[in-house]
Design a protein around this motif. Structure first.
Motif, PDB file in Angstrom:
ATOM      1  N   GLY A  29      71.015  46.543  19.508  1.00 35.01           N
ATOM      2  CA  GLY A  29      70.139  45.418  19.796  1.00 35.01           C
ATOM      3  C   GLY A  29      69.761  45.346  21.262  1.00 35.01           C
ATOM      4  O   GLY A  29      70.324  46.058  22.102  1.00 35.01           O
ATOM      5  N   ARG A  30      68.823  44.441  21.538  1.00 31.76           N
ATOM      6  CA  ARG A  30      68.408  44.223  22.921  1.00 31.76           C
ATOM      7  C   ARG A  30      69.588  43.704  23.728  1.00 31.76           C
ATOM      8  O   ARG A  30      70.454  43.021  23.205  1.00 31.76           O
ATOM      9  CB  ARG A  30      67.267  43.198  22.959  1.00 31.76           C
ATOM     10  N   TRP A  32      72.093  45.110  24.765  1.00 36.19           N
ATOM     11  CA  TRP A  32      73.390  45.647  24.334  1.00 36.19           C
ATOM     12  C   TRP A  32      74.063  46.433  25.457  1.00 36.19           C
ATOM     13  O   TRP A  32      75.286  46.594  25.483  1.00 36.19           O
ATOM     14  CB  TRP A  32      73.137  46.557  23.132  1.00 36.19           C
ATOM     15  N   THR A 152      66.463  50.237  20.141  1.00 31.65           N
ATOM     16  CA  THR A 152      66.458  49.220  19.097  1.00 31.65           C
ATOM     17  C   THR A 152      65.700  49.836  17.925  1.00 31.65           C
ATOM     18  O   THR A 152      64.795  50.642  18.139  1.00 31.65           O
ATOM     19  CB  THR A 152      65.726  47.945  19.544  1.00 31.65           C
ATOM     20  N   SER A 180      73.501  43.322  19.215  1.00 31.86           N
ATOM     21  CA  SER A 180      73.599  42.911  20.626  1.00 31.86           C
ATOM     22  C   SER A 180      74.912  42.214  20.929  1.00 31.86           C
ATOM     23  O   SER A 180      75.465  42.352  22.013  1.00 31.86           O
ATOM     24  CB  SER A 180      72.461  41.953  20.974  1.00 31.86           C
ATOM     25  N   LEU A 191      71.612  34.510  23.403  1.00 27.33           N
ATOM     26  CA  LEU A 191      71.327  34.925  22.033  1.00 27.33           C
ATOM     27  C   LEU A 191      70.707  33.793  21.236  1.00 27.33           C
ATOM     28  O   LEU A 191      69.723  33.975  20.520  1.00 27.33           O
ATOM     29  CB  LEU A 191      72.619  35.382  21.349  1.00 27.33           C
ATOM     30  N   GLN A 194      67.143  33.242  22.299  1.00 27.48           N
ATOM     31  CA  GLN A 194      66.249  34.274  21.755  1.00 27.48           C
ATOM     32  C   GLN A 194      65.984  34.013  20.279  1.00 27.48           C
ATOM     33  O   GLN A 194      64.857  34.139  19.815  1.00 27.48           O
ATOM     34  CB  GLN A 194      66.863  35.662  21.939  1.00 27.48           C
ATOM     35  N   TYR A 207      67.883  42.014  17.759  1.00 31.99           N
ATOM     36  CA  TYR A 207      69.247  41.709  18.206  1.00 31.99           C
ATOM     37  C   TYR A 207      70.307  42.163  17.197  1.00 31.99           C
ATOM     38  O   TYR A 207      71.392  42.564  17.565  1.00 31.99           O
ATOM     39  CB  TYR A 207      69.381  40.221  18.547  1.00 31.99           C
TER      40      TYR A 207
END
Ligand SMILES: Nc1ncnc2c1ncn2[C@@H]1O[C@H](COP(=O)(O)OP(=O)(O)OP(=O)(O)O)[C@@H](O)[C@H]1O
Ligand SMILES: [Mg+2]
Length: 361
Positions: A29-30, A32, A152, A180, A191, A194, A207
Motif C-alpha cells: 500500500g501507499r 508502506w 501499489t 500500508s 490512514l 485517507q 492502502y
C-alpha cells in the motif's frame, strides 16, 4: 540485518531485503515504505564491494528521483562519498559501481542499451508491461542480474500475474503483498483521513494493496497504457483546463495540444494546501508560459472572483464553466472515447494514472 547503520527495516521490508530470488515482486500500500526499501536495497548493493550497475526505473522522472535522492542519503549515512550527477540524467558513481535513475516514459526509450546487475522498478504496476519484458529483462541477461518490482497494485495486470507466480513458485520469483498498515511507523490517523477521502474500493487498492479487477472501471487499463506509448505529432491548438481546490482536494491544471482527432497532454500539475493567492499565481504563471488559446476553469461553487483574478494575472482568455452532471458525463464519455481510439497521448503522471484507474461509472 545490518543493511544501513541506524536504519531499521520493518518486518515487510526485511523480508524483501532477505530474499535472494532473481525476481522479487513486492505489492504494498501507499506509505508502506516502498521507496525507502528500494533505496536501502540500492545502497546495500552499491556498498557491497563488487562493481555493480544498478538501474532504478519509475513511471516518471520525478518519481525516479525520489528513490535516487533517498539512496544518496543512505550511502552518505553509511559514510560513502558517491559522485552524483543530476543532469542531464541522474547518475551516481561509487568506486566502480554505478546507479542510474530513469523514467520508463516513451516506451522505455531512455533505458535501452545498458547492462545491469540489479534493476528496481518503483510503482511497477504503472510501467507498461512491454517496458519490463522487452526492455528491462534483456538488460539482465548477460549479467544474470536481478529484477525487483515494487508497487501499489493496479488491477490484474502483468504485475498481478508475476505476483501470483511468486506465490506458487517462491524460488525463481519471490512475492509479497502487504497493506500500508504493516508499516508500524504509519500513523492510524493518517490512514483514517485517507480512508475518508476516497472510495472504499480505492482505499482497498491503494492502502489495502488488493488486486481488484476492472469491474466498474471507466477507463480501461490497456487504453491508458497505450496512451502512454503514443507519439502523436505536435500540432493543433493549445488549450487548458483548471480545477480549483475546495477544502481538502487539489487544484489541478492540464494543458493539451491538438484537436479531437488527436491530442497530447503537454503538462499536468496538482497543488495542495496553497492559499487562494498562491494557487492563482502558480496556475497563472504556467498559463502565461504556454499561452493556450482557450482556458476553461471550473467555476462550480467558486464563482467569478477567481476567474476575474486570473484575467488580471495576465490570462484574459480564461472562461468559466459550470460542471453540471450533463457537462461532466459528456466530458467523461469524450475522454473514454479518445482513449479507446488511441487519440489522446498522456504523460506518465502517477496521480493522473491513479485517478483514471480508480474512476468508476
Ligand atoms: N524502515 C523505516 N524506518 C524509518 N522510516 C521509514 C521506514 N520505512 C519507511 N519510512 C518512512 O515512511 C514514510 C513512507 O515511506 P516511503 O516514501 O518509502 O513509502 P512509499 O511506500 O514509497 O510511499 P508512496 O506510496 O507515497 O510512494 C517516509 O517518510 C519514510 O521515510
Ligand atoms: Mg514511493
Amino acid at each position: 540485518m545490518a543493511v544501513i547503520s541506524g536504519w531499521r527495516p520493518h518486518p515487510g521490508q526485511l523480508a524483501f531485503l532477505a530474499s535472494d530470488a532473481p525476481v522479487r515482486v513486492l505489492a504494498c500500500g501507499r506509505r508502506w515504505g516502498k521507496t525507502e526499501v528500494i533505496a536501502a536495497e540500492i545502497a546495500r548493493t552499491l556498498l557491497g564491494g563488487a562493481p555493480r550497475a544498478v538501474l532504478l526505473v519509475a513511471p516518471s522522472q520525478e518519481q525516479a528521483m525520489l528513490g535516487f535522492e533517498r539512496a544518496i542519503e543512505f550511502l552518505q549515512r553509511a559514510g560513502a562519498r558517491p559522485t552524483v550527477r543530476r543532469s542531464p540524467a541522474p547518475t551516481l558513481t561509487l568506486g566502480d559501481s554505478k546507479l542510474w535513475a530513469r523514467s520508463a516514459a516513451r516506451g522505455g526509450m531512455l533505458l535501452r542499451g545498458r547492462k545491469a546487475h540489479l534493476i528496481i522498478v518503483d510503482e511497477a504496476a504503472y510501467v507498461p508491461e512491454a517496458v519490463v519484458t522487452e526492455v528491462l529483462t534483456p538488460m539482465l541477461a548477460d549479467t544474470g542480474g536481478k529484477l525487483a518490482l515494487v508497487s501499489t497494485p493496479r488491477g490484474k495486470n502483468y504485475f498481478y500475474r508475476l505476483y501470483q507466480q511468486g506465490q506458487e513458485d517462491g524460488v525463481r520469483i519471490w512475492s509479497l503483498r502487504s497493506p500500508s498498515w504493516h508499516n508500524p511507523l504509519l500513523s492510524p490517523t493518517l490512514l483514517q483521513m485517507q480512508a475518508s477521502m476516497m472510495s472504499a474500493r480505492q482505499f482497498q487498492v491503494e492502502y489495502g494493496a488488493m488486486f481488484l479487477d476492472d469491474a466498474g472501471q471507466v477507463f480501461r487499463t490497456e487504453w491508458v497504457d497505450r496512451a502512454l506509448q503514443l507519439n502523436l505529432p505536435e500540432e493543433g491548438l493549445t488549450v487548458a483546463g483548471v480545477d480549483w481546490a475546495r477544502r481538502q482536494d487539489y487544484t489541478a491544471l492540464a494543458i493539451l495540444r491538438g484537436s479531437r482527432e488527436g491530442a497530447k497532454l503537454l503538462l499536468i500539475r496538482r497543488w495542495q494546501g496553497l492559499s487562494w493567492r498562491e494557487q492563482l499565481e502558480a496556475v497563472a504563471r504556467l498559463l502565461r508560459l504556454y499561452q493556450p488559446v482557450r482556458v476553461l476553469c471550473d467555476r462550480t461553487g467558486v464563482g467569478d472572483p477567481l476567474l476575474e483574478a486570473l484575467h488580471e494575472a495576465g490570462v484574459p482568455q480564461a472562461e468559466g464553466i459550470v460542471f453540471t452532471q450533463t457537462v461532466k458525463q459528456n466530458l467523461i464519455d469524450q475522454l473514454a472515447l479518445m482513449l479507446e481510439q488511441g487519440r489522446l497521448q498522456l504523460l506518465p503522471d502517477p496521480a493522473l494514472l491513479g485517478e483514471l484507474y480508480h474512476f468508476e461509472a
